[in-house]
Scaffold this active site. Structure first.
Site, PDB file in Angstrom:
ATOM      1  CG  HIS A 149      13.149  40.325   1.870  1.00 40.26           C
ATOM      2  ND1 HIS A 149      14.178  40.622   2.745  1.00 40.26           N
ATOM      3  CD2 HIS A 149      13.214  38.987   1.659  1.00 40.26           C
ATOM      4  CE1 HIS A 149      14.818  39.506   3.053  1.00 40.26           C
ATOM      5  NE2 HIS A 149      14.259  38.501   2.405  1.00 40.26           N
ATOM      6  CG  LEU A 180      13.757  40.845  10.022  1.00 38.69           C
ATOM      7  CD1 LEU A 180      13.936  42.352   9.879  1.00 38.69           C
ATOM      8  CD2 LEU A 180      15.047  40.180  10.459  1.00 38.69           C
ATOM      9  CD  GLN A 195      11.613  41.555 -13.472  1.00 44.04           C
ATOM     10  OE1 GLN A 195      10.484  42.012 -13.425  1.00 44.04           O
ATOM     11  NE2 GLN A 195      12.315  41.502 -14.588  1.00 44.04           N
TER      12      GLN A 195
HETATM   13  C1  GRF Z   1      17.709  45.659  -2.733  1.00 48.65           C
HETATM   14  O1  GRF Z   1      18.234  44.511  -3.317  1.00 48.65           O
HETATM   15  C2  GRF Z   1      16.566  45.319  -1.834  1.00 48.65           C
HETATM   16  O2  GRF Z   1      15.862  44.213  -2.234  1.00 48.65           O
HETATM   17  C3  GRF Z   1      17.244  45.063  -0.531  1.00 48.65           C
HETATM   18  O3  GRF Z   1      18.309  45.992  -0.485  1.00 48.65           O
HETATM   19  C4  GRF Z   1      18.702  46.317  -1.812  1.00 48.65           C
HETATM   20  C5  GRF Z   1      18.722  47.789  -1.957  1.00 48.65           C
HETATM   21  O4  GRF Z   1      19.287  48.208  -3.155  1.00 48.65           O
HETATM   22  N1  GRF Z   1      16.309  45.205   0.567  1.00 48.65           N
HETATM   23  P1  GRF Z   1      19.268  49.737  -3.555  1.00 48.65           P
HETATM   24  O5  GRF Z   1      19.919  50.518  -2.429  1.00 48.65           O
HETATM   25  O6  GRF Z   1      17.850  50.143  -3.785  1.00 48.65           O
HETATM   26  O7  GRF Z   1      20.102  49.826  -4.809  1.00 48.65           O
END
Ligand code: GRF
Length: 224
Positions: free
Chosen positions: A116, A151, A180
């Site tokens: 997240h 959630l 990161q």
């Molecule tokens: C990421 O920014 C993650 O933190 C969020 O959804 C995004 C997914 O990006 N939960 P990806 O599909 O891995 O490029």
């Protein structure tokens, strides 16, 4: 856990979008940085770009299209069926943009992790980068956590802290946070497959020590 078994840990990754975190974990597995293998990448969106990226990496892919089900419960029953065909040791939510039912979460309790883009418990839900900017935060970041029935509320495993710069906008901040993400998510998955992580009575443990509310907190200098 897996360290006593001959076979690599079986990882199922759920995605909805571009799949960049899935790719980061897949590359770490392929480089043998961990004794794990992505046995399936499953999306709720048949056209998710991440499914193509998974195919390029020769990973098995599947989808369960949420628009084909009248209720969240029916979707989750089908998703469970698809996941369980792969006998996973770990289920990784990597940008999976669906709220899961309590039944789903309970079924995979202790082996379901999510990423997240905020320093949880701050900014659960959406638009985290804008919310951090609007609040004038000096630090933002990303969290990997075990999934509970709340959630974005399960216990934290690891966080990366990202400084907010004076001229940041949501997009520039997102780019640095996501860099990161690609560092800490493979680390968390590696810890799990090594048997170093567990969730006991709603708390996260690393090497049998309860983790602080933040999880293990890293800053960019220590992980770059
Ligand atoms: C990421 O920014 C993650 O933190 C969020 O959804 C995004 C997914 O990006 N939960 P990806 O599909 O891995 O490029």
């Amino acid at each position: 856990m897996k360290s006593e078994q001959a076979e690599p840990a079986r990882i199922v990754v759920l995605i909805s979008g571009s799949g960049s975190n899935m790719v980061a974990i897949a590359k770490s597995c392929l480089k043998k940085e961990m004794d794990g293998e992505i046995v399936a990448v499953i999306s709720n969106r048949p056209n998710a770009a991440g499914l193509e990226r998974a195919k390029e990496l020769k990973l098995a892919t599947d989808f369960v299209d949420h628009t084909e089900f009248a209720t969240r419960e029916e979707f989750d029953v089908n998703l469970i069926r698809t996941i369980d065909e792969h006998s996973p040791d770990l289920i990784v939510l990597a940008g999976f943009m669906r709220i899961l039912t309590p039944d789903f979460v309970r079924r995979y309790k202790g082996k379901l992790v999510n990423i997240h883009p905020s320093l949880l418990p701050k900014y659960k839900g959406l638009n985290t980068h804008n919310r951090a900017l609007e609040a004038g935060d000096k630090e933002h970041g990303v969290t990997v956590h075990f999934v509970s029935e709340d959630l974005d509320g399960g216990p934290n495993i690891i966080q990366a802290v990202v400084p907010v710069l004076d001229d940041d906008n949501a997009q520039t901040l997102q780019v640095r946070v996501q860099a990161q993400e690609h560092v800490i998510f493979p680390i968390a998955v590696k810890w799990f497959v090594e048997g170093r992580l567990s969730m006991i009575k709603g708390d996260a443990y690393f090497d049998n020590q309860a983790l602080p509310e933040t999880g293990l907190q890293l800053n960019p200098e220590s992980i770059s």
